[in-house]
Design a protein around this motif. Structure first.
Motif, PDB file in Angstrom:
ATOM      1  N   GLY A 181      58.683  34.984  46.674  1.00  0.00           N
ATOM      2  CA  GLY A 181      57.790  34.366  47.928  1.00  0.00           C
ATOM      3  C   GLY A 181      56.251  34.281  47.681  1.00  0.00           C
ATOM      4  N   SER A 182      55.773  35.198  46.922  1.00  0.00           N
ATOM      5  CA  SER A 182      54.473  35.314  46.754  1.00  0.00           C
ATOM      6  C   SER A 182      53.388  35.289  47.947  1.00  0.00           C
ATOM      7  N   SER A 183      53.912  36.376  48.830  1.00  0.00           N
ATOM      8  CA  SER A 183      53.153  36.457  49.861  1.00  0.00           C
ATOM      9  C   SER A 183      51.865  36.966  49.598  1.00  0.00           C
ATOM     10  N   TYR A 184      51.620  37.677  48.534  1.00  0.00           N
ATOM     11  CA  TYR A 184      50.284  38.249  48.199  1.00  0.00           C
ATOM     12  C   TYR A 184      49.223  37.146  47.922  1.00  0.00           C
ATOM     13  N   ILE A 218      48.365  37.765  54.649  1.00  0.00           N
ATOM     14  CA  ILE A 218      49.043  39.019  54.402  1.00  0.00           C
ATOM     15  C   ILE A 218      48.231  39.977  53.633  1.00  0.00           C
ATOM     16  N   ARG A 219      47.352  39.392  52.742  1.00  0.00           N
ATOM     17  CA  ARG A 219      46.571  40.322  51.977  1.00  0.00           C
ATOM     18  C   ARG A 219      45.423  41.052  52.720  1.00  0.00           C
ATOM     19  N   GLU A 220      45.112  40.320  53.929  1.00  0.00           N
ATOM     20  CA  GLU A 220      44.146  40.954  54.619  1.00  0.00           C
ATOM     21  C   GLU A 220      44.835  42.181  55.352  1.00  0.00           C
ATOM     22  N   MET A 221      46.023  42.323  55.544  1.00  0.00           N
ATOM     23  CA  MET A 221      46.766  43.521  56.085  1.00  0.00           C
ATOM     24  C   MET A 221      46.827  44.212  55.233  1.00  0.00           C
ATOM     25  N   THR A 222      47.214  44.109  53.975  1.00  0.00           N
ATOM     26  CA  THR A 222      47.438  44.942  52.988  1.00  0.00           C
ATOM     27  C   THR A 222      45.998  45.652  52.314  1.00  0.00           C
ATOM     28  N   ASP A 223      44.897  44.638  52.518  1.00  0.00           N
ATOM     29  CA  ASP A 223      43.611  45.298  52.165  1.00  0.00           C
ATOM     30  C   ASP A 223      43.400  46.395  53.319  1.00  0.00           C
ATOM     31  N   LYS A 224      43.666  46.147  54.568  1.00  0.00           N
ATOM     32  CA  LYS A 224      43.104  47.218  55.407  1.00  0.00           C
ATOM     33  C   LYS A 224      44.041  48.508  55.402  1.00  0.00           C
ATOM     34  N   ALA A 225      45.619  48.051  55.347  1.00  0.00           N
ATOM     35  CA  ALA A 225      46.208  49.489  55.241  1.00  0.00           C
ATOM     36  C   ALA A 225      46.497  50.191  53.819  1.00  0.00           C
ATOM     37  N   GLY A 226      46.306  49.354  52.830  1.00  0.00           N
ATOM     38  CA  GLY A 226      46.312  49.751  51.336  1.00  0.00           C
ATOM     39  C   GLY A 226      47.838  50.272  51.098  1.00  0.00           C
ATOM     40  N   PHE A 227      47.929  51.310  50.158  1.00  0.00           N
ATOM     41  CA  PHE A 227      49.383  51.772  49.983  1.00  0.00           C
ATOM     42  C   PHE A 227      49.019  53.059  49.391  1.00  0.00           C
ATOM     43  N   GLY A 250      50.795  39.868  40.903  1.00  0.00           N
ATOM     44  CA  GLY A 250      50.789  40.002  42.324  1.00  0.00           C
ATOM     45  C   GLY A 250      50.056  41.247  42.552  1.00  0.00           C
ATOM     46  N   ASN A 251      50.337  42.322  41.750  1.00  0.00           N
ATOM     47  CA  ASN A 251      49.795  43.729  41.975  1.00  0.00           C
ATOM     48  C   ASN A 251      48.101  43.428  41.666  1.00  0.00           C
ATOM     49  N   ALA A 252      47.824  42.591  40.622  1.00  0.00           N
ATOM     50  CA  ALA A 252      46.526  42.429  40.472  1.00  0.00           C
ATOM     51  C   ALA A 252      45.654  41.543  41.673  1.00  0.00           C
ATOM     52  N   TRP A 253      46.252  40.640  42.367  1.00  0.00           N
ATOM     53  CA  TRP A 253      45.850  40.069  43.309  1.00  0.00           C
ATOM     54  C   TRP A 253      45.479  41.149  44.614  1.00  0.00           C
ATOM     55  N   ILE A 254      46.319  41.808  44.729  1.00  0.00           N
ATOM     56  CA  ILE A 254      46.206  42.937  45.854  1.00  0.00           C
ATOM     57  C   ILE A 254      45.398  43.705  45.453  1.00  0.00           C
ATOM     58  N   LEU A 255      45.284  44.343  44.179  1.00  0.00           N
ATOM     59  CA  LEU A 255      44.058  45.402  44.070  1.00  0.00           C
ATOM     60  C   LEU A 255      42.865  44.652  44.077  1.00  0.00           C
ATOM     61  N   LYS A 256      42.834  43.407  43.892  1.00  0.00           N
ATOM     62  CA  LYS A 256      41.504  42.774  43.531  1.00  0.00           C
ATOM     63  C   LYS A 256      40.540  42.927  44.998  1.00  0.00           C
ATOM     64  N   THR A 257      41.370  42.225  45.774  1.00  0.00           N
ATOM     65  CA  THR A 257      40.924  42.424  47.158  1.00  0.00           C
ATOM     66  C   THR A 257      40.834  43.555  47.948  1.00  0.00           C
ATOM     67  N   HIS A 258      41.658  44.586  47.747  1.00  0.00           N
ATOM     68  CA  HIS A 258      42.051  45.709  48.424  1.00  0.00           C
ATOM     69  C   HIS A 258      40.482  46.540  47.696  1.00  0.00           C
ATOM     70  N   TYR A 259      40.170  46.574  46.297  1.00  0.00           N
ATOM     71  CA  TYR A 259      39.173  47.142  45.847  1.00  0.00           C
ATOM     72  C   TYR A 259      37.874  46.615  46.803  1.00  0.00           C
ATOM     73  N   GLN A 260      37.648  45.459  47.091  1.00  0.00           N
ATOM     74  CA  GLN A 260      36.427  45.023  47.612  1.00  0.00           C
ATOM     75  C   GLN A 260      36.413  45.585  48.977  1.00  0.00           C
ATOM     76  N   LYS A 261      37.504  45.568  49.703  1.00  0.00           N
ATOM     77  CA  LYS A 261      37.553  46.390  51.204  1.00  0.00           C
ATOM     78  C   LYS A 261      37.420  47.677  51.058  1.00  0.00           C
ATOM     79  N   VAL A 262      37.742  48.343  50.094  1.00  0.00           N
ATOM     80  CA  VAL A 262      37.441  50.009  49.974  1.00  0.00           C
ATOM     81  C   VAL A 262      35.995  50.358  49.337  1.00  0.00           C
ATOM     82  N   ILE A 263      35.525  49.452  48.487  1.00  0.00           N
ATOM     83  CA  ILE A 263      34.120  49.623  48.280  1.00  0.00           C
ATOM     84  C   ILE A 263      33.176  49.265  49.262  1.00  0.00           C
TER      85      ILE A 263
END
Length: 253
Positions: free
Chosen positions: A41-44, A49-58, A74-87
């Motif tokens: 379904g490519s929700s990533y 959706i990615r805003e929520m995964t960026d905030k919560a992480g895993f 999919g993992n790369a997309w999630i990590l890309k924006t999550h890293y931006q949030k964490v940094i």
């Protein structure tokens, strides 16, 4: 009692005749969440959706399961924006950081509470997980459904009484949930059923494991395995929950 849409998953778990219906539900919900986050379904790719995964992480466990799932993009997309949030958060933490003053008394404390803001921030990040958080919400609803059926559905109660009980992990949750979901006399009936149920099934697992040991005695090499062939994984599940023999859950390509 007529089955409702919200009771179907729990009834399916009970009918599966598993060592623990809540383990069955946990695995099913977790796999559904992995499919939602990384599946076809490519929700990533959806910004909200990615805003929520960026905030919560895993958490570490679910990062491993996401890796095993097999969707590299999919993992790369999630990590890309999550890293931006964490940094971004990390820079803010660094900008406001001031080392705490340590007294002589603090140096001799073995279990002093940390006031280090960086350490506290990291622990908060580690405690947050998109999959875990969503499962917790779903799990609470299943607890509500369990006690609703326990009080309203005689057939459901019969299946529980004649079933294999629960793993210790989920049984503890069930007992804690009973405190807020059952009245005084209802609690008495509940525990009068649950304690013998758990004792009987814990003993059953203990006997299965014990017979597996005996099967390695050359004198028993031709004896029937009885129910002990998968006693190791079932025994581990009964004590801690989960499915030790399960392989990684993979993306259905």
């Amino acid at each position: 009692m007529k089955e409702q849409l919200y009771t179907i998953p729990l009834n399916d778990a009970i009918n599966a005749n598993d060592e623990c219906p809540f383990c069955f539900i946990e695995r099913s919900v977790e796999q559904d969440l992995l499919d939602f986050v990384l599946g076809s379904g490519s929700s990533y790719m959806e910004a909200d959706i990615r805003e929520m995964t960026d905030k919560a992480g895993f958490c570490r466990q679910h990062f491993q399961k996401m890796f095993d799932y097999g969707n590299t993009l999919g993992n790369a997309w999630i990590l890309k924006t999550h890293y931006q949030k964490v940094i971004g958060e990390m820079k803010e933490q660094f900008a406001h950081f001031k080392p705490a003053k340590t007294t002589l008394k603090d140096k001799f404390r073995k279990t002093a509470e940390s006031s280090n803001t960086i350490g506290m921030w990291v622990k908060k990040k580690e405690a947050s997980c998109y999959v875990c958080d969503h499962f917790k919400d779903t799990y609470e609803r299943y607890m509500d459904t369990f006690f609703y059926l326990w009080k309203q559905d005689a057939e459901f109660c019969r299946k529980i009484k004649e079933g294999k009980g629960f793993c210790l992990h989920h049984f503890g949750d069930l007992c804690e949930a009973a405190d807020s979901r059952l009245a005084g006399s209802e609690k008495d009936t509940f525990y009068e059923t649950m304690f013998p149920l758990m004792e009987r099934n814990m003993q059953r697992l203990a006997e299965d494991v014990a017979w597996m040991v005996e099967k390695f005695d050359y004198r028993n090499k031709d004896a029937d395995w009885k129910d002990s062939k998968d006693a190791i994984q079932r025994g581990m599940q009964k004590l801690k929950g989960g499915y030790p023999a399960d392989g990684p859950y993979k993306m259905n390509k």
